[in-house]
Design a protein around this motif. Sequence first.
Motif: not given
Length: 987
Positions: A103, A314-315, A368, A394-395, A398, A400, A402, A405, A546-547
């Motif tokens: 990651t 994945s973030w 974000q 994007p999860y 995160n 931001t 999802d 992103l 966000s998030p």
Amino acid sequence: MSIANAQISKLKEQFIHPPNSAKPGVYWYFMDGNMSERSITADLEAMKKAGIGNFIFLEVNVGIPRGPVDFLSEEWQRMFAHAVKEAKRLGIEMTLGIGPGWTGSGGPWVPVKQSMQHLVSSSVNIMGGKKQLIILPIPLPKKPYFGEGAFTPELKKQWNDFYEDVAVLAYPTPSATGQKIADVDEKALFYRAPYSSVRGVKQYLPTTAEYVEPPKNTVVDRSKIIDLTGKLQPDGTLNWVAPKGNWTIMRFGRRNNGAITRPAPVPGLGFEADKFDTGALNAHLDNYVGKLMRKAGIPDSKDEGGLKRLHIDSWEMGAQNWTPHFREEFKKRRGYDPLPYYPVYAGNIVESNEVSERFLWDLRQTAQELVLEYHAQQVKTYAHRYGLQLSIEPYDMNPTADLELGNIADMPMCEFWSKGWGFNSSFSCIESTSIGHINGKSLIPAEAFTAQDDVWKQYPGSMKNQGDWAFATGINRFVYHTFQNQFLADSLRPGATMGPYGVHWDRNQTWWPMVGSYHEYISRCQYILQQGRTVADLLYLTPEGSPHVFRPPSSAMDGDVFMPDRKGYNFDGCAPSQLYKASVQNGMLVFPGGASYRLLVLPAIKTMTPALLRKITSLVYDGAVVVGEPPLKSPGLSGYPLCDEQVSTLAKTLWGTLQEPGQQTIHEYGKGKVIFWGDLDKKIDDLYPEYELTAQLLKSIGVEPDFTSNGTLRYTHRTTNDADIYFVANRTGVSVETTATFRSIKGNPQLWDAVTGEIRQLPEYGINGQLTTVPLKLEAYESCFIVFTKDGVSNPSDHKNLAVSTIIKTLDGPWQVSFDPKWGGPKSIRFDQLVDWTLRAEDGIRHYSGTATYYKDFDMPVKPGKMNKSIYLHLGEVNQMARVKVNGKDMGVVWTAPWRVDISNAALKKHNKLEIEVVNLWANRLIGDANFPDDGVVNEHWPDWLIQGKPRTSHRYTFSTYNYYKKDSPLIKSGLVGPVTIQESNY
């Protein structure tokens, strides 16, 4: 042949023989310098032979002693170039993660000044009115989310030492002690915990139109904040004489947020690059991706294989809330200076609770936008420069939203864990499929069947149900996690693992020689599910801000929480930025990618920016139908307080009122309408009305459910110009016979069987308006495609939908069975009856893992030439896969229900020779070997016999880098249990 028939013919042809683009992929993991050109080629050739068409290349450090090839050394780069060259040769697509580990984007080349940062602070209280020595302590860094244990001594020193001043502010100390802002570390983006794996992580941070305000004497008076930044001396003293009274002085500075590459190879450990800064990102990319492309060569788009895309996984590097240009970016985007609100970062209330919370909303919104534009979009730009695409998961941590992103990606991805072996990230599948559907993406892959402590227990048959669930969710490419690079000698099996993680999807699996048949099923499904576009009726708009993790109302889902199925009206989630691209055609919400929806459902959030509200108003005016309540205010401080007046005026125009009428109300506006209040206001799931209420609205405007059955089947629906394609799967472990209803009259129904490639007509069906009813029978976890197309034969009178099968012979009596002595089994032994291997007395059979071949001669009861029906060999119970040969001819692999092969074309005669190769799992041999001394990896060191190339003396047959089983672990049912029968069948 008409164009339509030609397209259907091509669809059928490529369904039977899927193209490379339809094949599944793998996460191909290398372990901290354990690699060789031999193992790279062997892995890739095994992928090619088994039907793997793509892979994601990553190097990590999990559970294996370090190898001799240092990450990113000249030798390592040469091996990477070899992998690219071999992938080209074999026509396998390659995706490269954008940093070491699984990651993030960072490494030892990232200077701490270009790393992810926090705005931290310290404060002192003084009595003014006199000259005095004021010393402002250096603010401490926030603790790293994953702790300090992963730091090398050098990284820890840099983390501790790095500090640069940003600002000094002073303000009169409130006369009374006030409460701090709740959860400010989360709201100010100091921390974002993993949503999938940490209990209690918020799905979103709610905004409200009403705030509980503390007394004025407990909050900071914004108008009296003084900027003393220029008066701070290098030694931390402040050159300032405070006016009379009590003063609070805050020193703000930037520090590293503690995020490092993980779980990276040791030479790849380093700070994560600043996610708000394009310069920092480009420097990182050039040090990693650019260096590798210079070594391997710039990709050629004409090559079928080789490097095709970059990947953001994945973030998992947490949040940041600062970068050197943050203040300027904030001013540009939000229209005001954030400086007076810096105390809010530390939880202090400035001016009022509402103003402070609205500032925090603006802070997160700015963060974000910087992540999306200066990180994700810039990676995409970098990739496109070299003719590559970008995939994004994007999860998880995160910071931001999802969906926002994922909206950047050329190829949105998700992840699902094997049920029973890990976390529940099924929500990410709904997120990424929503993104893909709205944006018209033909490929929506998933990191598939991730697992922890799966320990070789899974196999294609056990994964069938969850795989079909994923297909019904909208996923159309499996990327199995994980294919561990098998760098050890081929005799050392099952070999290397990624510690306890991953379903074991590599060439050392017992069943790997048979997995191609399963991959063929997956490829057929994926090919069809990549055609056309998904049909859905409901569109759930996510809130701004966000998030945010998108979750539909739970009432819109069927089944268990780990594998939730959509109901008869399909849906997607939509990010606000995506909605701006929508238009209205014939009363439906339509996106440039081709997706269309009948209802737009708003979230139950009392705030909305004027810009988004104006867009929704224009959509309704053009004919859209919207369900939801009017907003009352804007969420941030931009344009405040005028922004609130704008929202109120727009909302009154669109809804006709801001007063709750108490019953469901419809307000027409232009060509469209909004539906709100009444029962729609009762939201058990916080954000959206109950599914049944929106379903009733759809029925009221003449829209029937897209699919119904007796509740045991799951589905998804795709449509093309020439066909309606439904994927239907039995989600139970028993045979199901039902009549299913499909919202299509595009043609005569056909059944396309992705296991066998067989296509046949379904002559029994009925049409009622826009609905077609079809009798169906599916075996345990069986699936099929029901395709409506004009090229079929209408109602052939001499055929039926459901087969009639008759047993014409049971193959009972003795079998001769051959095991492989290399794995401890007898070379040949007689089984008087079919039985689970673990019930046999022989230790070499009870603990056997691998393939055994069953032999039997049989006579056909009638002459095949007189038969007009198909002849099948049913194997009954098989543990876990089998390959059937009749009279020397390979009839195929059996891995799922109905556990049979068609032997009609096997040159059947009076005397026939039957061979059934049956393969089980690694567990039983590993359990048996636990009775012998452990001669494996100890304290992250290879055993001496392996290093020195000496013979083993432990008497173990197996070798693995991860030990899980003990000698008393329960054995797993194995072998052919039967009964084995010959059946004739016709429709």
